[in-house]
Motif scaffolding. Structure first.
Motif, mmCIF file in Angstrom:
data_model
loop_
_atom_site.group_PDB
_atom_site.id
_atom_site.type_symbol
_atom_site.label_atom_id
_atom_site.label_comp_id
_atom_site.label_asym_id
_atom_site.label_seq_id
_atom_site.Cartn_x
_atom_site.Cartn_y
_atom_site.Cartn_z
ATOM 1 N N LYS A 45 0.933 -1.486 0.093
ATOM 2 C CA LYS A 45 0.118 -0.167 0.065
ATOM 3 C C LYS A 45 0.494 0.970 0.057
ATOM 4 O O LYS A 45 1.944 1.271 0.254
ATOM 5 N N ARG A 46 0.709 1.785 -0.746
ATOM 6 C CA ARG A 46 1.340 3.311 -0.828
ATOM 7 C C ARG A 46 0.658 4.536 -0.565
ATOM 8 O O ARG A 46 1.178 5.175 0.302
ATOM 9 N N GLU A 49 -5.431 6.131 -2.159
ATOM 10 C CA GLU A 49 -5.848 6.154 -3.063
ATOM 11 C C GLU A 49 -7.043 5.131 -3.295
ATOM 12 O O GLU A 49 -6.621 3.804 -3.159
ATOM 13 N N ALA A 50 -8.148 5.389 -3.902
ATOM 14 C CA ALA A 50 -9.033 4.096 -3.179
ATOM 15 C C ALA A 50 -8.587 3.015 -4.173
ATOM 16 O O ALA A 50 -8.697 1.987 -3.627
ATOM 17 N N LEU A 51 -8.572 2.975 -5.451
ATOM 18 C CA LEU A 51 -7.883 1.659 -6.671
ATOM 19 C C LEU A 51 -6.229 1.467 -6.752
ATOM 20 O O LEU A 51 -6.213 0.608 -7.190
ATOM 21 N N THR A 52 -5.726 2.813 -6.512
ATOM 22 C CA THR A 52 -4.337 3.028 -7.135
ATOM 23 C C THR A 52 -3.465 2.597 -6.215
ATOM 24 O O THR A 52 -2.162 3.073 -6.630
ATOM 25 N N GLY A 53 -3.932 3.269 -4.864
ATOM 26 C CA GLY A 53 -3.509 3.972 -3.669
ATOM 27 C C GLY A 53 -1.948 2.199 -2.929
ATOM 28 O O GLY A 53 -1.696 1.985 -2.348
ATOM 29 N N ASP A 54 -3.038 1.376 -3.873
ATOM 30 C CA ASP A 54 -2.372 0.099 -3.547
ATOM 31 C C ASP A 54 -1.865 -1.046 -4.374
ATOM 32 O O ASP A 54 -2.535 -1.113 -5.171
ATOM 33 N N GLY A 79 0.742 1.080 -11.933
ATOM 34 C CA GLY A 79 1.283 2.135 -11.256
ATOM 35 C C GLY A 79 1.894 2.155 -9.866
ATOM 36 O O GLY A 79 0.949 1.402 -9.555
ATOM 37 N N ASP A 80 2.945 2.485 -9.420
ATOM 38 C CA ASP A 80 3.114 2.562 -8.490
ATOM 39 C C ASP A 80 3.768 4.000 -8.306
ATOM 40 O O ASP A 80 3.805 5.064 -8.844
#
Length: 367
Positions: A45-46, A49-54, A79-80
């Protein structure tokens, strides 16, 4: 039914309508989705953000999803927030669909592609130097053009574990946007005759519709002497080819005849030896008589192979030294079948033929 998967650690929240997929989620029939193995899969988990954050890092892994047979538009988000990524993706085992997805830190690629599913399961194999999968959306579609392929082992998809073997049909999807789905029904060892007797043309007829295409390339096994496969180029070969043409036209689909791709045999002067002879002439004559679109793959492959020469064509055909490929650990010398690089180059010739024949419905959806 559509399927929406949000990848990441189990502790992160899942967006409405999405199913959370973690690194530990192994495929099981009762679940209907999951990785084939988890030893090379991790999750991070970065941000919030709901979909792109992890995401999951599916290094050399395959994700399975049980879905009904048919055409789908698949959307991958990769992406990351912290690091550059590089992801490759193959569908249904070895079919290349997204060869190179690069992102820089903080960038997210959203790539769409088409897939034709048979057998009730979608297989997505991930690779690349730094793969990521944040989101997968698998949505059924009846609006796509379907490009059906009927042929033999030079056209077919490789079986699992067949690397680096590749038919040219296996590489064709990567040339098209998500508006065209390639349905590769080609099967190794089949002729125009045995393909029909085994019910494979009937299987195509269940799904082919107005506006679709049927690409037909046989000849390698029509030359064989056994009763199940042999056809005569001046009589039965043409008769069986007509069955494919008539089948496509009966559904208002477009038949496309393709001459047999050449084998790798050279004479002493470096010129390619034609091993198909009258079978090539029969295809061209039928196309002219019936006004059928023709892609002369024999002529195109002859130019390519002679330009590469006896040594250069070894990187097109399935040639490898001992220990070069784990699936051919004792080495291989195959002058009929292609490795991935070769399958791709022959597919490029087929795409060239699509352009030359002005097949606009396909041309407008080329990448």
């Amino acid at each position: 039914m559509a399927y929406y998967y949000d990848f990441g650690p189990d502790s992160t929240e899942v967006s409405n309508g999405y199913t959370k997929v973690t690194a530990e989620d192994l495929y099981a029939p009762e679940r209907g989705y999951g990785f084939t193995e988890s030893s090379h899969v991790s999750a991070l988990k970065r941000d919030e953000e709901a979909l792109t954050g992890d995401f999951c890092i599916p290094f050399g892994s395959t994700f399975l999803a049980d879905v009904a047979d048919g055409n789908y538009i698949v959307t991958l988000t990769a992406g990351d927030a912290y690091a550059p990524t590089h992801t490759t993706l193959k569908s249904n085992g070895e079919r290349s669909v997204l060869p190179d997805i690069h992102t820089v830190a903080g960038q997210y690629a959203r790539e769409m592609f088409a897939v034709n599913v048979r057998g009730g399961q979608l297989k997505l194999s991930f690779g690349g130097l730094a793969p990521r999968v944040n989101v997968l959306e698998i949505v059924p579609s009846k609006e796509q053009v379907t490009l059906f392929l009927a042929g033999d082992s030079t056209v077919t998809d490789a079986s699992e574990g067949g690397f680096p073997f590749s038919g040219w049909g296996q590489q064709l999807q990567r040339f098209f946007k998500h508006d065209v789905a390639v349905a590769n029904h080609a099967e190794g060892g089949r002729s125009t005759k045995s393909f029909i007797s085994e019910g494979r043309l009937d299987a195509i007829m269940k799904d082919i519709k107005e506006g679709d295409y049927l690409f037909i390339q046989f000849g390698h096994n029509d030359q064989k002497n056994d009763e199940e496969r042999h056809t005569d180029p001046s009589t039965t070969y043409v008769e069986y080819l007509r069955k494919y043409v008539e089948a496509a036209r009966s559904r208002q689909a477009t038949p496309v005849l393709i001459t047999s791709v050449h084998r790798r045999y050279f004479d002493a002067s470096g010129k390619l030896t034609d091993t198909h002879g009258a079978y090539l002439d029969a295809v061209k004559q039928l196309a002219e008589e019936e006004g059928i679109v023709l892609i002369d793959l024999a002529a195109k492959s002859k130019l390519l192979f002679e330009a590469e020469g006896p040594d250069g064509t070894k990187s097109i055909f399935l040639w490898g030294e001992r220990g070069e490929w784990s699936n051919y650990s004792s080495g291989v010398r195959d002058n009929t079948h292609f490795q991935e690089r070769g399958g791709l180059r022959i597919a490029e010739l087929v795409v060239q033929g699509i352009r030359e024949n002005d097949l606009q419905t396909l041309i407008m959806y080329l990448r």
